[in-house]
Design a protein around this motif. Sequence first.
Motif, short mmCIF file in Angstrom:
data_model
loop_
_atom_site.label_atom_id
_atom_site.label_comp_id
_atom_site.label_asym_id
_atom_site.label_seq_id
_atom_site.Cartn_x
_atom_site.Cartn_y
_atom_site.Cartn_z
N ALA A 313 0.84 -1.20 0.00
CA ALA A 313 0.00 0.00 0.00
C ALA A 313 0.87 1.25 0.00
O ALA A 313 0.60 2.23 -0.72
CB ALA A 313 -0.92 0.00 1.22
N PHE A 314 1.94 1.24 0.79
CA PHE A 314 2.88 2.36 0.77
C PHE A 314 3.57 2.46 -0.59
O PHE A 314 3.81 3.57 -1.10
CB PHE A 314 3.92 2.20 1.88
CG PHE A 314 3.49 2.75 3.21
CD1 PHE A 314 3.36 4.12 3.39
CD2 PHE A 314 3.21 1.91 4.28
CE1 PHE A 314 2.95 4.64 4.61
CE2 PHE A 314 2.80 2.42 5.50
CZ PHE A 314 2.67 3.79 5.67
N ALA A 315 3.90 1.32 -1.18
CA ALA A 315 4.55 1.34 -2.50
C ALA A 315 3.64 1.97 -3.55
O ALA A 315 4.09 2.75 -4.40
CB ALA A 315 4.93 -0.09 -2.91
N LEU A 316 2.35 1.65 -3.51
CA LEU A 316 1.41 2.24 -4.45
C LEU A 316 1.35 3.75 -4.29
O LEU A 316 1.33 4.50 -5.28
CB LEU A 316 0.02 1.63 -4.25
CG LEU A 316 -1.11 2.20 -5.11
CD1 LEU A 316 -0.81 2.02 -6.60
CD2 LEU A 316 -2.45 1.56 -4.75
N LEU A 317 1.34 4.21 -3.05
CA LEU A 317 1.30 5.65 -2.80
C LEU A 317 2.56 6.34 -3.33
O LEU A 317 2.49 7.40 -3.97
CB LEU A 317 1.15 5.90 -1.29
CG LEU A 317 1.08 7.37 -0.85
CD1 LEU A 317 -0.12 8.07 -1.48
CD2 LEU A 317 1.03 7.47 0.67
N VAL A 318 3.71 5.73 -3.10
CA VAL A 318 4.98 6.32 -3.52
C VAL A 318 5.07 6.41 -5.04
O VAL A 318 5.42 7.47 -5.61
CB VAL A 318 6.17 5.52 -2.95
CG1 VAL A 318 7.48 5.97 -3.60
CG2 VAL A 318 6.25 5.69 -1.45
N VAL A 319 4.76 5.31 -5.74
CA VAL A 319 4.90 5.33 -7.20
C VAL A 319 3.88 6.27 -7.84
O VAL A 319 4.16 6.88 -8.88
CB VAL A 319 4.78 3.90 -7.80
CG1 VAL A 319 5.90 3.01 -7.31
CG2 VAL A 319 3.43 3.27 -7.50
#
Length: 424
Positions: A313-319
């Motif tokens: 979920a954090f990865a989706l936000l970052v990208v």
Amino acid sequence: MSPVAPVAPAAAVAPAAAAAFRPAGALPVLTAPLWLLVLVTLSGTMAMHIFVPALPVAGSALHAPAASMQQTITLYVIGLALGQLVYGPVSDTWGRRPALLVGLGLYLSASVVALCAPTLEWLLAARLVQALGGAAGITLGRAIVRDIAPPERVTKDLALLNLLTLVGPGLAPIVGSYLAEHFGWRAIYLFLVGMGVAMVLCTWRMLPETNRQRRPLAIAGIARDYRTLLCTPRFAGFMLGGACSTTALYPYLATAPYIVHEQLGYPIAMVGWFAAATIVGASLGTLVTRRLAGRYPAERFLYVGGGIGLSMAFALLVVQLAGWLNGPILVAVTLVMTLGAGMSSPAALSRGLSAVPWLTGSAAGLYGFGQMAMGALGTKLVGYGDNPAVACAVTQICIIGLALASYRFAAAQPVAVQGGQPAR
């Protein structure tokens, strides 16, 4: 006369072999076809989203606006949530088999009405009743597994049933799109009628009664049972955590059309295949849990699966914020995130249904209600904000973070013991 010595049921033991080792006077070993429990569980979850691709076509045929047609999904979610509150305690009194047959009968009858519905009002009423019937399969499939499976298989078998609450929403639109495109929107309900007929016949012929601890039915007693469950910290924690883990993919399914079509520019027909990534991930995660459930404690799967989901979920936000989001990255993030959900959800379900052992049916119903309620909340939350991908990621971070906190709290609580002191 010597007292009866009950034997713990073991679903993995063949009836003939079990009889050879059964002590005289012991209760018979109960078995139920796992594929049948899979079928009745799948029916409730598939019918929820299978009609989504056909909403525009059905709306035109019934002369109904889009907002009114959307109520066919809303009412189904409401019926599915409320129905699960009823079947649990009713099955604790009537038995699992009769309660399931009543629910499947409602599901089949409502599917026939929906197939022939002349107006939107008829279709809305049929969808609500269909959901009330479909809730029986989700609730009682779990309760039956909990009745008959030995401790070393409970998590493994529940993992398979719980998988269907994860992959059903992803699989259903693909099936619904194919049927609506090639045969018309009513073919969807013809398909559901066929499922209903098969489930009723197979349940009638093949499913034994598995509830050996029936209790008197009383409205006040039902309310008391639910209060007992909600006031049991261990059950409440695992129910909230499991509901969050299971429905963490709902924000993605709600925003996928906007992310895939409007932001990334893919054809609308591709949305279903992006949703299919949830099926692959959840299946892989559930396979991991089923293979390793006997080797490691359930808490291991809770924390590892939740950690995987939160990191994605954090990865989706970052990208998304960095402007790097594209189709392959979205599929990869979704696949790994749902893999985490597939790992943690069945372990939470197993622990939740074991928290108050004498209220298994009620616990299964309340647990399912929590899943639908959290799914509806997650779907609503992603409606806030101008960027669907950011709203999806933030909602998932909050939901999965809450799941991990709930697991940590619940794992520290004792298992309830009827008429005695709690025990770990």
